[in-house]
Design a protein around this motif. Structure first.
Motif, PDB file in Angstrom:
ATOM      1  N   ASN A   1      75.945 101.867  -3.625  1.00 31.93           N
ATOM      2  CA  ASN A   1      75.100 102.620  -4.555  1.00 31.93           C
ATOM      3  C   ASN A   1      75.798 103.882  -5.016  1.00 31.93           C
ATOM      4  N   ILE A   2      75.453 104.323  -6.229  1.00 34.14           N
ATOM      5  CA  ILE A   2      75.996 105.571  -6.759  1.00 34.14           C
ATOM      6  C   ILE A   2      75.019 106.136  -7.775  1.00 34.14           C
ATOM      7  N   TRP A   3      74.969 107.472  -7.857  1.00 35.42           N
ATOM      8  CA  TRP A   3      74.063 108.126  -8.804  1.00 35.42           C
ATOM      9  C   TRP A   3      74.599 108.017 -10.216  1.00 35.42           C
ATOM     10  N   PHE A   4      73.730 107.697 -11.159  1.00 37.71           N
ATOM     11  CA  PHE A   4      74.122 107.654 -12.563  1.00 37.71           C
ATOM     12  C   PHE A   4      74.510 109.045 -13.068  1.00 37.71           C
ATOM     13  N   SER A   5      73.787 110.062 -12.648  1.00 39.23           N
ATOM     14  CA  SER A   5      73.953 111.403 -13.203  1.00 39.23           C
ATOM     15  C   SER A   5      74.951 112.257 -12.427  1.00 39.23           C
ATOM     16  N   GLY A   6      75.721 111.661 -11.570  1.00 38.71           N
ATOM     17  CA  GLY A   6      76.732 112.423 -10.854  1.00 38.71           C
ATOM     18  C   GLY A   6      76.373 112.653  -9.409  1.00 38.71           C
ATOM     19  N   SER A   7      77.286 113.237  -8.690  1.00 34.06           N
ATOM     20  CA  SER A   7      77.138 113.432  -7.253  1.00 34.06           C
ATOM     21  C   SER A   7      75.907 114.258  -6.925  1.00 34.06           C
ATOM     22  N   ARG A   8      75.188 113.844  -5.853  1.00 35.39           N
ATOM     23  CA  ARG A   8      74.032 114.605  -5.354  1.00 35.39           C
ATOM     24  C   ARG A   8      74.363 115.194  -3.990  1.00 35.39           C
ATOM     25  N   GLY A   9      75.612 115.661  -3.861  1.00 36.02           N
ATOM     26  CA  GLY A   9      76.028 116.183  -2.577  1.00 36.02           C
ATOM     27  C   GLY A   9      76.164 115.055  -1.577  1.00 36.02           C
ATOM     28  N   ARG A  10      75.740 115.290  -0.346  1.00 33.64           N
ATOM     29  CA  ARG A  10      75.842 114.272   0.689  1.00 33.64           C
ATOM     30  C   ARG A  10      74.510 113.555   0.880  1.00 33.64           C
ATOM     31  N   HIS A  11      73.788 113.350  -0.221  1.00 30.60           N
ATOM     32  CA  HIS A  11      72.525 112.621  -0.181  1.00 30.60           C
ATOM     33  C   HIS A  11      72.636 111.406  -1.081  1.00 30.60           C
ATOM     34  N   LEU A  12      72.397 110.229  -0.529  1.00 29.08           N
ATOM     35  CA  LEU A  12      72.442 108.996  -1.310  1.00 29.08           C
ATOM     36  C   LEU A  12      71.173 108.196  -1.039  1.00 29.08           C
ATOM     37  N   ARG A  13      70.439 107.865  -2.106  1.00 34.38           N
ATOM     38  CA  ARG A  13      69.293 106.972  -1.972  1.00 34.38           C
ATOM     39  C   ARG A  13      69.803 105.536  -1.830  1.00 34.38           C
ATOM     40  N   THR A  14      69.278 104.821  -0.866  1.00 33.33           N
ATOM     41  CA  THR A  14      69.573 103.401  -0.745  1.00 33.33           C
ATOM     42  C   THR A  14      68.264 102.645  -0.557  1.00 33.33           C
ATOM     43  N   VAL A  15      68.301 101.355  -0.833  1.00 33.41           N
ATOM     44  CA  VAL A  15      67.203 100.456  -0.520  1.00 33.41           C
ATOM     45  C   VAL A  15      67.782  99.368   0.383  1.00 33.41           C
ATOM     46  N   VAL A  16      67.175  99.194   1.534  1.00 27.16           N
ATOM     47  CA  VAL A  16      67.670  98.204   2.488  1.00 27.16           C
ATOM     48  C   VAL A  16      66.622  97.114   2.682  1.00 27.16           C
ATOM     49  N   LEU A  17      67.088  95.934   3.026  1.00 31.98           N
ATOM     50  CA  LEU A  17      66.221  94.815   3.348  1.00 31.98           C
ATOM     51  C   LEU A  17      66.146  94.705   4.854  1.00 31.98           C
ATOM     52  N   VAL A  18      64.937  94.741   5.390  1.00 27.58           N
ATOM     53  CA  VAL A  18      64.699  94.764   6.823  1.00 27.58           C
ATOM     54  C   VAL A  18      63.914  93.522   7.226  1.00 27.58           C
ATOM     55  N   ALA A  19      64.324  92.885   8.309  1.00 30.16           N
ATOM     56  CA  ALA A  19      63.655  91.662   8.768  1.00 30.16           C
ATOM     57  C   ALA A  19      62.226  91.960   9.202  1.00 30.16           C
ATOM     58  N   THR A  20      61.286  91.153   8.732  1.00 27.92           N
ATOM     59  CA  THR A  20      59.883  91.293   9.133  1.00 27.92           C
ATOM     60  C   THR A  20      59.518  90.315  10.244  1.00 27.92           C
ATOM     61  N   ARG A  21      60.435  89.418  10.555  1.00 24.80           N
ATOM     62  CA  ARG A  21      60.269  88.477  11.672  1.00 24.80           C
ATOM     63  C   ARG A  21      61.649  87.964  12.061  1.00 24.80           C
ATOM     64  N   ASP A  22      61.736  87.189  13.120  1.00 26.37           N
ATOM     65  CA  ASP A  22      63.028  86.661  13.543  1.00 26.37           C
ATOM     66  C   ASP A  22      63.577  85.698  12.491  1.00 26.37           C
ATOM     67  N   ILE A  23      64.887  85.805  12.234  1.00 34.52           N
ATOM     68  CA  ILE A  23      65.569  84.967  11.246  1.00 34.52           C
ATOM     69  C   ILE A  23      66.783  84.350  11.933  1.00 34.52           C
ATOM     70  N   HIS A  24      66.929  83.046  11.828  1.00 33.01           N
ATOM     71  CA  HIS A  24      67.954  82.342  12.591  1.00 33.01           C
ATOM     72  C   HIS A  24      69.035  81.744  11.690  1.00 33.01           C
ATOM     73  N   LYS A  25      70.111  81.308  12.325  1.00 36.80           N
ATOM     74  CA  LYS A  25      71.227  80.686  11.609  1.00 36.80           C
ATOM     75  C   LYS A  25      70.713  79.558  10.711  1.00 36.80           C
ATOM     76  N   GLY A  26      71.157  79.583   9.464  1.00 37.58           N
ATOM     77  CA  GLY A  26      70.755  78.562   8.509  1.00 37.58           C
ATOM     78  C   GLY A  26      69.542  78.941   7.687  1.00 37.58           C
ATOM     79  N   ASP A  27      68.809  79.995   8.089  1.00 32.44           N
ATOM     80  CA  ASP A  27      67.631  80.423   7.343  1.00 32.44           C
ATOM     81  C   ASP A  27      68.045  81.211   6.098  1.00 32.44           C
ATOM     82  N   GLU A  28      67.369  80.946   4.987  1.00 28.13           N
ATOM     83  CA  GLU A  28      67.582  81.765   3.803  1.00 28.13           C
ATOM     84  C   GLU A  28      66.702  83.002   3.898  1.00 28.13           C
TER      85      GLU A  28
END
Length: 257
Positions: free
Chosen positions: A218-245
């Motif tokens: 990720n990077i800011w469109f309007s230039g550096s915001r110092g040492r602050h970066l907004r991110t969006v992460v995907l977090v598991a809501t249940r167990d996910i196993h090999k082969g699962d999409e």
């Protein structure tokens, strides 16, 4: 341009238009970022995981520039993900757990892209773009890896990079991303047959080690915001196993700020 073309263009654009989104709550056309009270994992835990994971890959890259990111993810977290063909018919690309198992609350992927604050010029890159996600406070993330969006992201990275310092990862826009967890924009919408197993969470990375910035997507469109970066992460809501999409939940719900 004919009347039908204008109507088609409006239908494509309207979901990126804030007044339209605020008054037209329709399912399956936009991704919802969880409000603070709905977070599956704490910011502190996610940040610790991301730093640990990034440090592991950084060390591997220093010793071998062609380091296997999936192997690093598996060895560090006990599971790995990869962008590949979706199990859903006609859905195109998806993201699958290729090894190991993730548990509820685990970090799965970043949602990459350019970060736009309110009222910044998102109109042109938003046209026909289905990869834009809106955060609770009105910041938008453009996760499109093609066309104008790709050009803008590369330009912002070049602007903020200097010497041996690279401001962000650009490999997520290629066919072979070197950071396998920077693929969250390709996670498909779940359904009754394919229920969602991750949620989107905002995560502000403050004072992240600058030598690891080149692994963040990720990077800011309007230039550096110092040492602050907004991110969006995907977090598991249940167990996910090999082969699962990996599946998320797309809605047009817009949170107030």
């Amino acid at each position: 341009m004919g009347k039908k073309s204008l109507i088609d263009l409006w239908k494509s654009y309207r979901h990126r238009f804030v007044p339209w989104m605020a008054t037209n709550i329709k399912a399956s056309s936009k991704r919802e970022v969880a409000a603070a009270a709905d977070k599956i994992a704490t910011d502190e835990r996610l940040k610790d995981i991301i730093i640990q994971l990034s440090l592991s890959l950084h060390k591997e890259i220093k010793s071998a520039p062609t380091a296997n990111g999936e192997a690093v993810m598996l060895n560090t977290l006990g599971y790995s993900v990869q962008r590949c063909k979706s199990y859903i018919q006609d859905a195109g690309t998806g993201v699958v757990v290729t090894a190991g198992s993730a548990q509820r609350g685990d970090f799965i992927a970043f949602y990459p892209g350019t970060l736009y604050r309110r009222f910044e010029p998102l109109f042109l890159p938003s046209i026909g773009n289905h990869f834009i996600i809106r955060c609770v406070d009105g910041i938008h993330v453009d996760g499109n890896d093609r066309f104008l969006s790709k050009t803008i992201f590369r330009s912002c990275v070049n602007r903020d990079s200097f010497g041996h310092y690279h401001a962000a990862d650009i490999s997520w826009m290629s066919h072979n991303p070197s950071v396998p967890w920077n693929v969250g924009q390709y996670v498909n919408n779940g359904s009754d047959q394919y229920p969602a197993n991750v949620a989107y969470q905002e995560l502000d990375l403050r004072d992240f080690p600058p030598e690891l910035d080149y692994l963040l997507p990720n990077i800011w469109f309007s230039g550096s915001r110092g040492r602050h970066l907004r991110t969006v992460v995907l977090v598991a809501t249940r167990d996910i196993h090999k082969g699962d999409e990996i599946y998320s939940n797309y809605v047009t719900l817009v949170h107030g700020s």
